[in-house]
Design a protein around this motif. Structure first.
Motif: not given
Lengths: 373, 177
Positions: A52-53, A76, A100-103, A124, A126, A167-171, B60, B108-109, B111-115, B117
């Motif tokens: 992911h990183d 998380r 690190r993901s939710g749920g 993305y 699912r 799931s996890k969503i990043g930049r 973002k 966290e939704s 849908k997903a955990a979103s960071k 910034y």
């Protein structure tokens, strides 16, 4: 920092997998499939973090297969005291991990397949991933009735959950991972995921319990191996890549620089317990002592896994008030954890008057308190 | 308000040791004529806009409104729609020091955990406690009731890098294509 998934990396991967050298030229085109050789949940979660990183997934999605020895994995923002039987986990040597993901919370063992779909944020999807799994299952067993629900669960025969998603969503990247129940120990699953702890008030995300079933129970040909191969075949066809799974060692620092420190962080108390959202416990402990029944009122506020407010009230005819007060004030700031509690209460006991009856009451109280941690 | 701004712009122009933008101390118009405006005055103009708390946006999808050196941070309507129902808000501790684009929390939704910034550098002074009880507020009122944090700004010039609401709407449209 984004690292393009180079042919060099791919070749390194291929060293672990028996394919003719000629095969590697096409492997990175359109995607990649990986499988962990480790069954350690922390190492495998670290692989997810690392990809992911560090990996640029533009045009090159990745599917990662992994299985773990018995463990419970919480989301998380969840509260492990609410979600599972921590005393049982400790007794049985079942690990606890926070991802690190939710749920919600899941139980893993070697009869459960974990699948992680890595894509760019834009790609993305699912539903697409889960439909792929359903196609794979139906390719093996066309009669199988598996549906994707609105919550992105997979339901067998319209009632049994065989897969949960998070799931996890990043930049710029995202991952969707899900479980697949193949031949998991159902008894261990149920008992691990049943929390005995009372009186918890919390804003943490809670799990939605479901009736589950193993695919192997439905059809004895659906082993983990068969299912993984079916999913790999479907993924390869969909992304037009070669159908082979690259084995990876999650502890290999040459392949994944910095991964071991990621795995280490995931095992720390600060991560697993310390990241629990603020919560409080308001309960009564029942004590039977010398044929008399007592009630000990407990009110504890916990933040970052540490006790912020502590009000343990035993009837003062049973235990002097000043001893309870001493206990309450010494708990402030300590971890909400049986190991630390034992240490603390042993130290405190030495400061109490030398009195056998008092000591035995103290031990009873401490055992009860430990039992809620 | 306009007259005060005009005076401060005049002071800024004078401090550049250049020919004053405006020859008279109390000009009849609030803004200098464009061809006489110099870089320092443009800066003062932008600071003036800050005083009026205009909402600006990051790529973002976070927004910030500012009053002097304090900012209020939230997420845009596009972000809350994309997230789906928010079930948990993870916000930083008061006192946390952040650099621009530092991760300061997560939503966290379903849908997903979103960071999340940080749009700017500074220190967190307040977090929206209501979101602990009602995380779904983010979906209902992303510009008003569900601001996420308040912070002091250590470098207000960073505001220059953010998008106006209009520019942000254009940006969102372009990403959707």
């Amino acid at each position: 920092m984004l690292i393009p998934f180079s042919v060099k990396n791919c070749f390194q991967l291929l060293c672990n997998h028996k394919v003719p050298a000629a095969g590697f030229k096409n492997t990175t085109k359109g995607g990649l499939m990986l499988q962990s050789i480790s069954n350690d949940v922390y190492q495998n979660l670290a692989v997810e973090d690392w990809i992911h990183d560090h990996v640029n997934l533009e045009g090159k999605p990745i599917l990662f297969f992994w299985k773990n020895s018995p463990c419970v994995v919480i989301g998380r923002h969840q509260n492990p005291w609410q979600e599972c039987n921590l005393n049982l986990l400790r007794e049985e040597g079942i690990k606890l991990a926070r991802r690190r993901s939710g749920g919600g919370t899941v139980y893993h063992d070697m009869g459960n397949i974990n699948l992680t779909f890595f894509t760019t944020k834009k790609k993305y999807d699912r539903m697409e991933n889960l439909k792929l799994i359903v196609r794979a299952l139906n390719a093996v067993q066309p009669q199988l009735d598996v549906q994707v629900t609105k919550r992105f669960d997979l339901l067998l025969d319209g009632q049994f959950k065989i897969s949960g998603t998070a799931s996890k969503i990043g930049r710029t990247t995202a991952y969707h991972h899900c479980t697949l129940l193949c031949s998991t120990d159902g008894t261990s699953l149920s008992s691990s995921l049943k929390s005995p702890y009372q009186g918890i008030k919390s804003n943490a995300t809670t799990s939605i319990p479901s009736l589950v079933k193993n695919l192997l129970e439905k059809d004895p040909t659906l082993t983990c191996e068969v299912l993984m191969n079916a999913i790999a075949t479907e993924y390869a066809a969909y992304h037009q890549i070669e159908n082979h799974i690259n084995l990876i060692n999650p502890t290999d620092e040459t392949l994944f620089p910095g991964i071991n420190s990621k795995a280490k962080e995931l095992q720390t108390w600060e991560w697993i317990y310390g990241k629990t959202p603020k919560f409080s416990i308001n309960t009564t402990l029942n004590v039977l002592h010398e044929q008399s029944h007592l009630e000990i009122k407990v009110f504890i506020d916990i933040k970052n896994g540490r006790i912020e407010i502590c009000n343990i009230e035993a009837p003062d005819h049973w235990l002097p008030l000043e001893i309870c007060d001493k206990l309450n004030s010494s708990f402030i700031g300590s971890k909400f954890c049986p190991t630390e509690t034992i240490m603390l209460t042993n130290i405190l006991l030495r400061t109490c008057p030398e009195n056998q009856e008092l000591h035995s009451k103290w031990n009873i109280l401490c055992e009860k308190i430990k039992g809620i941690m | 308000m306009a007259l005060r701004m005009a005076r401060s712009m005049l002071a800024a122009a004078r401090s550049l040791h250049a020919t004053p933008v405006l020859a008279v101390p109390n000009p009849p118009w609030p803004w200098p004529r464009p061809r006489l405006v110099r870089a320092g005055v443009i800066r003062a103009l932008r600071m003036g806009r800050t005083l009026l708390s205009e909402r600006t946006f990051t790529h973002k999808h976070e927004w910030i409104t500012t009053k002097t050196d304090t900012g209020t941070v939230g997420i845009s309507n596009f972000a809350q729609e994309s997230l789906g129902d928010v079930v948990y808000c993870s916000l930083p501790e008061v006192g946390t020091k952040l650099k621009k684009q530092d991760e300061f929390g997560a939503l966290e939704s379903v849908k997903a955990a979103s960071k999340l910034y940080s749009p700017l550098s500074g220190e967190v002074t307040e977090i929206n406690e209501a979101l602990a009880e009602i995380p779904g507020l983010v979906n209902k009122s992303c510009y008003e009731d569900s601001w996420l944090t308040k912070m002091t700004l250590s470098d207000p010039s960073e505001l220059d890098d953010l998008m106006s609401e209009e520019a942000y709407e254009k940006y969102v449209k372009s990403t959707e294509e």
